[in-house]
Write an enzyme that holds these catalytic residues in place. Structure first.
Site, PDB file in Angstrom:
ATOM      1  N   PRO A  16       0.854  -1.201   0.000  1.00  0.00           N
ATOM      2  CA  PRO A  16       0.000   0.000   0.000  1.00  0.00           C
ATOM      3  C   PRO A  16       0.883   1.243   0.000  1.00  0.00           C
ATOM      4  O   PRO A  16       1.840   1.314   0.763  1.00  0.00           O
ATOM      5  CB  PRO A  16      -0.765  -0.115   1.325  1.00  0.00           C
ATOM      6  CG  PRO A  16       0.078  -0.994   2.198  1.00  0.00           C
ATOM      7  CD  PRO A  16       0.823  -1.920   1.281  1.00  0.00           C
ATOM      8  N   GLN A  70      -6.763  -1.228   2.820  1.00  0.00           N
ATOM      9  CA  GLN A  70      -6.098  -0.948   4.096  1.00  0.00           C
ATOM     10  C   GLN A  70      -6.738   0.249   4.805  1.00  0.00           C
ATOM     11  O   GLN A  70      -6.974   1.284   4.173  1.00  0.00           O
ATOM     12  CB  GLN A  70      -4.616  -0.654   3.875  1.00  0.00           C
ATOM     13  CG  GLN A  70      -3.868  -0.599   5.202  1.00  0.00           C
ATOM     14  CD  GLN A  70      -2.457  -0.061   5.067  1.00  0.00           C
ATOM     15  OE1 GLN A  70      -2.262   1.078   4.664  1.00  0.00           O
ATOM     16  NE2 GLN A  70      -1.483  -0.875   5.443  1.00  0.00           N
ATOM     17  N   CYS A 100       2.376   3.128   9.890  1.00  0.00           N
ATOM     18  CA  CYS A 100       2.678   4.440   9.316  1.00  0.00           C
ATOM     19  C   CYS A 100       3.319   5.359  10.360  1.00  0.00           C
ATOM     20  O   CYS A 100       2.763   5.580  11.429  1.00  0.00           O
ATOM     21  CB  CYS A 100       1.414   5.086   8.755  1.00  0.00           C
ATOM     22  SG  CYS A 100       1.778   6.689   8.023  1.00  0.00           S
ATOM     23  N   LYS A 139      -0.408  -4.757   8.964  1.00  0.00           N
ATOM     24  CA  LYS A 139       0.920  -4.408   8.450  1.00  0.00           C
ATOM     25  C   LYS A 139       1.569  -3.514   9.492  1.00  0.00           C
ATOM     26  O   LYS A 139       0.948  -2.560   9.976  1.00  0.00           O
ATOM     27  CB  LYS A 139       0.782  -3.679   7.112  1.00  0.00           C
ATOM     28  CG  LYS A 139       2.099  -3.220   6.505  1.00  0.00           C
ATOM     29  CD  LYS A 139       1.895  -2.793   5.064  1.00  0.00           C
ATOM     30  CE  LYS A 139       3.178  -2.295   4.422  1.00  0.00           C
ATOM     31  NZ  LYS A 139       3.592  -0.963   4.877  1.00  0.00           N
ATOM     32  N   HIS A 169       7.401  -4.625   7.805  1.00  0.00           N
ATOM     33  CA  HIS A 169       8.457  -3.764   7.261  1.00  0.00           C
ATOM     34  C   HIS A 169       9.593  -3.779   8.282  1.00  0.00           C
ATOM     35  O   HIS A 169       9.386  -3.399   9.439  1.00  0.00           O
ATOM     36  CB  HIS A 169       7.879  -2.352   7.045  1.00  0.00           C
ATOM     37  CG  HIS A 169       8.888  -1.365   6.531  1.00  0.00           C
ATOM     38  ND1 HIS A 169       8.609  -0.028   6.411  1.00  0.00           N
ATOM     39  CD2 HIS A 169      10.154  -1.530   6.075  1.00  0.00           C
ATOM     40  CE1 HIS A 169       9.676   0.603   5.922  1.00  0.00           C
ATOM     41  NE2 HIS A 169      10.618  -0.284   5.709  1.00  0.00           N
ATOM     42  N   GLY A 201      10.401  -4.398   2.715  1.00  0.00           N
ATOM     43  CA  GLY A 201      11.441  -3.403   2.970  1.00  0.00           C
ATOM     44  C   GLY A 201      12.680  -3.597   2.128  1.00  0.00           C
ATOM     45  O   GLY A 201      13.388  -4.597   2.258  1.00  0.00           O
ATOM     46  N   GLY A 224       7.256  -2.088  -2.353  1.00  0.00           N
ATOM     47  CA  GLY A 224       6.709  -0.735  -2.409  1.00  0.00           C
ATOM     48  C   GLY A 224       7.457   0.107  -3.423  1.00  0.00           C
ATOM     49  O   GLY A 224       7.221   0.042  -4.633  1.00  0.00           O
TER      50      GLY A 224
HETATM   51  C1  LIG Z   1       4.918   7.148  -1.053  1.00  0.00           C
HETATM   52  C2  LIG Z   1       4.670   6.089  -0.025  1.00  0.00           C
HETATM   53  C3  LIG Z   1       3.416   5.929   0.510  1.00  0.00           C
HETATM   54  C4  LIG Z   1       3.171   4.921   1.463  1.00  0.00           C
HETATM   55  N1  LIG Z   1       1.899   4.740   1.940  1.00  0.00           N
HETATM   56  C5  LIG Z   1       1.645   3.688   2.765  1.00  0.00           C
HETATM   57  C6  LIG Z   1       0.310   3.370   3.145  1.00  0.00           C
HETATM   58  O1  LIG Z   1      -0.663   4.019   2.741  1.00  0.00           O
HETATM   59  N2  LIG Z   1       0.127   2.302   3.985  1.00  0.00           N
HETATM   60  C7  LIG Z   1       1.177   1.541   4.433  1.00  0.00           C
HETATM   61  O2  LIG Z   1       0.962   0.573   5.169  1.00  0.00           O
HETATM   62  N3  LIG Z   1       2.444   1.825   4.084  1.00  0.00           N
HETATM   63  C8  LIG Z   1       2.692   2.853   3.242  1.00  0.00           C
HETATM   64  N4  LIG Z   1       3.966   3.070   2.817  1.00  0.00           N
HETATM   65  C9  LIG Z   1       5.024   2.130   3.230  1.00  0.00           C
HETATM   66  C10 LIG Z   1       5.178   0.994   2.202  1.00  0.00           C
HETATM   67  O3  LIG Z   1       4.009   0.216   2.115  1.00  0.00           O
HETATM   68  C11 LIG Z   1       6.351   0.065   2.582  1.00  0.00           C
HETATM   69  O4  LIG Z   1       6.099  -0.496   3.838  1.00  0.00           O
HETATM   70  C12 LIG Z   1       7.671   0.805   2.638  1.00  0.00           C
HETATM   71  O5  LIG Z   1       7.829   1.675   1.541  1.00  0.00           O
HETATM   72  C13 LIG Z   1       8.857  -0.180   2.666  1.00  0.00           C
HETATM   73  O6  LIG Z   1       8.835  -1.010   1.531  1.00  0.00           O
HETATM   74  P1  LIG Z   1       9.756  -0.707   0.235  1.00  0.00           P
HETATM   75  O7  LIG Z   1      11.170  -0.615   0.715  1.00  0.00           O
HETATM   76  O8  LIG Z   1       9.503  -1.867  -0.676  1.00  0.00           O
HETATM   77  O9  LIG Z   1       9.291   0.605  -0.322  1.00  0.00           O
HETATM   78  C14 LIG Z   1       4.229   4.079   1.892  1.00  0.00           C
HETATM   79  C15 LIG Z   1       5.505   4.270   1.355  1.00  0.00           C
HETATM   80  C16 LIG Z   1       5.742   5.249   0.397  1.00  0.00           C
HETATM   81  C17 LIG Z   1       7.122   5.396  -0.173  1.00  0.00           C
END
Ligand SMILES: Cc1cc2nc3c(=O)[nH]c(=O)nc-3n(C[C@H](O)[C@H](O)[C@H](O)COP(=O)(O)O)c2cc1C
Length: 354
Positions: A16, A70, A100, A139, A169, A201, A224
């Site tokens: 998400p 979510q 978050c 999450k 994460h 992550g 993400g």
């Molecule tokens: C622009 C942005 C928006 C995000 N919005 C959410 C969200 O709405 N809900 C959530 O659980 N995590 C959110 N995250 C966190 C991501 O879901 C993820 O946990 C985090 O980026 C780590 O994963 P990654 O390294 O693959 O990006 C967001 C991350 C980014 C960069």
């Protein structure tokens, strides 16, 4: 990995992301192999107040399935009410955001703030589980800060509350996005988990995703930032998991094609004007590393008519054919590994790092 009626072997999941995982981006990722996609987080308070913009975030199309909605919030009452509303939209499951770290969420007692109140977190989870027939997942992060890593306690409480899977994460709230996600803690949580564990992550390539499966033993991998401008990461990961050989890197033709597809989906769901404007922040990542990209980007972000934008992209593709013949196009992997330039993070203003 089983969640309710879903049963998918080693799913590769779109995380998400607020302002990113809207209908257009979810559908794009689905076309490129994502097994499960998540909506952006949806505020429970805004949902119970019937805020139109928020309710719209629950809308999805059958092609997106399996899809998770979510929600986030800080009270049992608002979360139960929001869960019941969200259930009417019939996603495959509901996910609760306990991770978050931003001021606007954690600062108000929701998201990662609940890592400091595990009893309340469990009470919210249990009440939501009881309020809906859909499977409920969560999450979260590994803890509030490095002095208070409590993921094993949180995991047990969530399991006891009836949560059916946990996406983890590997950072604390205080890490925000700094450093590297700690996959060791994800592996530790997986060793203790009675429910499916989804690792999250710092997956930036199919090779990272495979390594994450192997190092953590997780049931699923969630991607993400690595999917932004790079939806091929899903099909690539699946290719690697299936064949054991690295996927062919997506070339400029595929990347420009994906940008156009994204634009068309964006226009379809947001209308010609907003769909075109909204896409402006995405071109940089689709075109990253290609020759003379700043020139074409400047043209793209000035144009308001999506057909004109499409033409610019098609013309640029032709231009790139010429650069390719001259050997001036860098390998995909080369620019992909270079995610230090913050392009992928520039989706939100710096004050709202999530
Ligand atoms: C622009 C942005 C928006 C995000 N919005 C959410 C969200 O709405 N809900 C959530 O659980 N995590 C959110 N995250 C966190 C991501 O879901 C993820 O946990 C985090 O980026 C780590 O994963 P990654 O390294 O693959 O990006 C967001 C991350 C980014 C960069």
């Amino acid at each position: 990995m089983k969640i309710g009626k879903l049963d998918i072997d080693r799913p590769v999941i779109l995380a998400p992301m607020e302002d990113v995982t809207d209908r257009a981006f979810r559908q794009l990722c689905k076309r490129h192999g994502a097994d499960i996609v998540y909506t952006e987080f949806v505020s429970a308070e805004a949902l119970r107040r019937g805020i139109e913009k928020t309710v719209r975030k629950l809308k999805a199309d059958p092609v997106e399935r399996p899809l998770a909605v979510q929600i986030f919030g800080s009270t049992v009452e608002s979360m139960v009410e929001a869960a019941v509303i969200a259930e009417e939209f019939q996603p495959d499951y509901l996910d609760i955001n306990f991770g978050c770290p931003t001021k606007k969420v954690a600062g108000k007692g929701a998201g990662a703030a609940l890592l400091k109140e595990p009893e309340k977190m469990a009470a919210i989870a249990e009440a939501v589980v009881k309020a809906v027939r859909l499977p409920v997942t969560a999450k979260t992060r590994i803890g509030w800060d490095h002095e208070s890593i409590n993921i094993l306690d949180v995991l047990r409480r969530l399991e006891d509350a009836g949560i059916q899977a946990l996406a983890l994460h590997g950072r604390t709230r205080s890490d925000m996005y700094k450093g590297k996600a700690d996959w060791g803690w994800i592996a530790e949580a997986k060793r203790h988990a009675r429910i499916p564990l989804i690792a999250n992550g710092d997956v930036w390539s199919p090779e990272d995703a495979l390594r994450m499966f192997l190092e953590t033993g997780a049931d699923g991998v969630m991607i993400g930032r690595g999917s932004i401008g790079n939806p091929f990461i899903f099909s690539g990961t699946k290719h690697l998991l299936k064949t054991g050989t690295p996927p062919p890197p997506p070339d400029f033709r595929l990347r420009i094609k994906a940008a156009i597809e994204h634009l068309q989906l964006s226009v379809e769901f947001k209308g010609e004007k907003y769909g075109t404007l909204e896409m402006r922040r995405h071109y940089a990542t689709y075109l990253k590393g290609l020759p003379k990209v700043s020139v074409v980007r400047n043209k793209l972000v000035r144009e308001e008519d999506w057909r004109a934008v499409e033409s610019i992209l098609l013309e640029y593709r032709e231009e790139c054919e010429g650069y390719a013949r001259e050997g001036r196009i860098r390998e995909h992997a080369e620019y992909l590994n270079d995610h230090s330039d913050k392009l992928v993070l520039n989706y939100k203003a710096s004050n709202t790092t999530i």
